[in-house]
Design an enzyme around this catalytic site. Structure first.
Site, mmCIF file in Angstrom:
data_model
loop_
_atom_site.group_PDB
_atom_site.id
_atom_site.type_symbol
_atom_site.label_atom_id
_atom_site.label_comp_id
_atom_site.label_asym_id
_atom_site.label_seq_id
_atom_site.Cartn_x
_atom_site.Cartn_y
_atom_site.Cartn_z
ATOM 1 N N ASP A 1 0.811 -1.217 0.000
ATOM 2 C CA ASP A 1 0.000 0.000 0.000
ATOM 3 C C ASP A 1 0.844 1.267 0.000
ATOM 4 O O ASP A 1 0.690 2.144 0.865
ATOM 5 C CB ASP A 1 -0.941 0.005 1.208
ATOM 6 C CG ASP A 1 -1.791 -1.249 1.306
ATOM 7 O OD1 ASP A 1 -2.215 -1.752 0.252
ATOM 8 O OD2 ASP A 1 -2.019 -1.736 2.426
ATOM 9 N N GLU B 1 -11.249 0.228 -4.360
ATOM 10 C CA GLU B 1 -10.611 0.687 -3.123
ATOM 11 C C GLU B 1 -9.417 1.551 -3.481
ATOM 12 O O GLU B 1 -9.182 1.869 -4.645
ATOM 13 C CB GLU B 1 -10.159 -0.517 -2.291
ATOM 14 C CG GLU B 1 -9.179 -1.428 -3.019
ATOM 15 C CD GLU B 1 -8.812 -2.688 -2.257
ATOM 16 O OE1 GLU B 1 -9.261 -2.847 -1.117
ATOM 17 O OE2 GLU B 1 -8.066 -3.513 -2.809
#
Length: 504
Positions: free
Chosen positions: A28, A191
């Site tokens: 991430d 997302e």
């Protein structure tokens, strides 16, 4: 506490674009630039301290500066179970200040966690929580008039998908009811939104398709931050799904404009190996690519940045004032379990709290093939060197009750494997290795010990049992030490990256 770290070097191998810029369990990624300096943050899940922070001048070589959430008031060690804790962050610089927004899904209170700092090396502020924004993967963006927008992956009353609201960061308040934005091309799990202004358009980058093999990056644009957004005709702009590319699960991208006006993108990916369905063991790693703008849309150039395979080896004698920021624990604060010894080395003890059994001193594994060994003194207790994926997928070499043994835990099954060795004195070297596979897995895990100068191989088993495809979740392997009873003295640890041909 201190650290002695070998200087990084690179091996004279061919340049390649499939080498991560931040290897190991560093998913991430979020990136920002301040002048000629780049800063990058990663999610950290249950491990404390949380959110590793990196610095670079060239986008290719990165130095670990520290961890942003490094105090109990920011992230409480041991309160998060596996796959809980700190999810994807966004790191930005605005009006002379660094801002980080993320979600601690185990915090016990709703909302998005925000900290800030004038200097990226800290100190970072105590967190504030933006309540009313239910979901994960929050992003920060500012309009020209200073209006701040948080765009996030919603699980709130506005419905699933990508949502957005204006916020007041100074007051820590949400200024409006979140609204839904564009949520992708119809693939699963939209997302990881990030919002950028370029020219006349606002660009919304998201991930979709799930964070497994279908992971991909898609983009849309609008005339204003609130939308409406229209998707790019060539979506997804990045995906390796259904290909034989050595890097898979590519997604969760963040763009950055370089000082010369060009653009780049960081994204996560994994390096699976072995027989079908293939297995990845070091978690989701951070990769880099270039961006070209064609007809007003970003086009990913995966071949722009080539780099040699770096040597990630290090030796740590714990002889500096503080622990190196590579060290983290899934179950306890580091100060609870590690104490500096006069003249160097560490003394380890068990932690307190609800997850004391998981109070390990750990570091992420970084390479397809590696060796980790530790010189321990066990005159005051017993200890272990462990390789861990989560609470129920791990193995360790134990020096306990006068013998050295190997214990493996796979789901509900825990057993002593292989042979044992007699511990004749109060010192021992424990070792774990990831080596080339012999049974179709991604690698073999070999556990051994050196007693009185003689090596004893205890066991060797298929590394797929310590892979994400078997265990599930979002993390990767870590290797480290723990105390079983009493206290254990650690003189030195050594992590060695092994040649690539030992991993195939």
């Amino acid at each position: 506490m201190t650290t002695t770290t070998a200087q990084p070097t690179v091996t004279p191998t061919a340049l390649t674009s499939v080498v991560p810029i931040v290897p190991g369990f560093h998913p991430d990624p979020s990136i920002c630039r301040v002048g000629d300096d780049y800063y990058l943050a990663n999610s950290s899940f249950e491990y404390a301290p949380g959110v590793p922070l990196w610095h670079s001048r060239d986008l290719l070589t990165w130095t670990l500066v520290g961890n942003i959430l490094d105090r109990p008031d920011q992230f409480l060690a041991g309160h998060a179970s596996p796959y809980g804790g700190v999810y994807a962050p966004t790191l930005r610089h605005h009006d002379g200040r660094f801002w980080l927004i993320t979600t601690d899904v185990s915090a016990g209170r709703p909302g998005q966690l925000v900290v800030s700092a004038e200097d990226p090396s800290g100190p970072w502020t105590a967190p504030m929580f933006l309540e009313g924004l239910q979901g994960i993967d929050p992003d920060l963006a500012w309009d020209a008039d200073g209006t701040c927008y948080v765009t996030f992956c919603s699980n709130g009353p506005e419905g699933p998908g990508i949502a957005q609201a204006r916020v007041d960061l100074e007051a820590g308040t949400v200024l409006e009811t979140p609204r839904r934005l564009w949520s992708g091309t119809g693939l699963a799990h939209p997302e990881a939104p990030h919002l950028y202004r370029r020219g006349e358009y606002w660009y919304l980058i998201i991930a979709e398709g799930g964070t497994e093999r279908g992971h991909s990056v898609s983009v849309a644009r609008a005339d204003r931050p609130e939308g409406p957004y229209a998707g790019a005709p060539a979506n997804p702009v990045l995906s390796h799904r259904s290909t034989t590319h050595p890097v898979q699960n590519t997604g969760h991208a963040d763009l950055v404009e370089n000082a010369d006006g060009s653009w780049s993108v960081v994204y996560l990916g994994v390096r699976p190996r072995g027989a079908t369905p293939m297995f990845h063991v070091n978690g989701r790693e951070t990769f880099l690519a270039g961006i070209d703008w064609v007809d007003g849309w970003p086009v990913v150039d995966e071949g722009r940045y080539l780099r040699p395979v770096p040597d990630t080896s290090y030796t740590d004698a714990f002889d500096a004032d503080e622990l190196h920021p590579r060290w983290a624990s899934p179950g306890a604060g580091l100060s609870e379990i590690a104490e500096a010894r006069p003249g160097g080395g560490l003394r380890l003890r068990r932690g307190d709290g609800p997850r004391a059994d998981f109070g390990f001193l750990t570091a992420r594994t970084l390479d397809p093939a590696w060796r980790f060994e530790a010189d321990l003194g066990v005159s005051r207790g017993s200890g272990a060197l462990l390789l861990r994926l989560d609470d129920t997928h791990w193995c360790e070499v134990r020096a306990d009750a006068g013998q050295v043994s190997a214990v493996v835990r796979i789901g509900p099954l825990e057993a002593t494997l292989g042979t044992t060795a007699t511990l004749t004195g109060s010192s021992v070297t424990l070792r774990a290795e990831a080596l080339g596979p012999t049974t179709g897995g991604p690698d073999d895990v070999r556990l051994s010990a050196v007693v009185d100068g003689k090596e004893h191989e205890l066991t060797r088993f298929d590394g797929r049992y310590l892979s994400t495809e078997v265990a599930g979740g979002f993390t990767g392997r870590v290797v480290g030490l723990r105390t079983l009873d009493g206290t254990v003295d650690v003189a030195e640890v050594r992590y060695t990256a092994l040649p690539t041909d030992q991993a195939v």
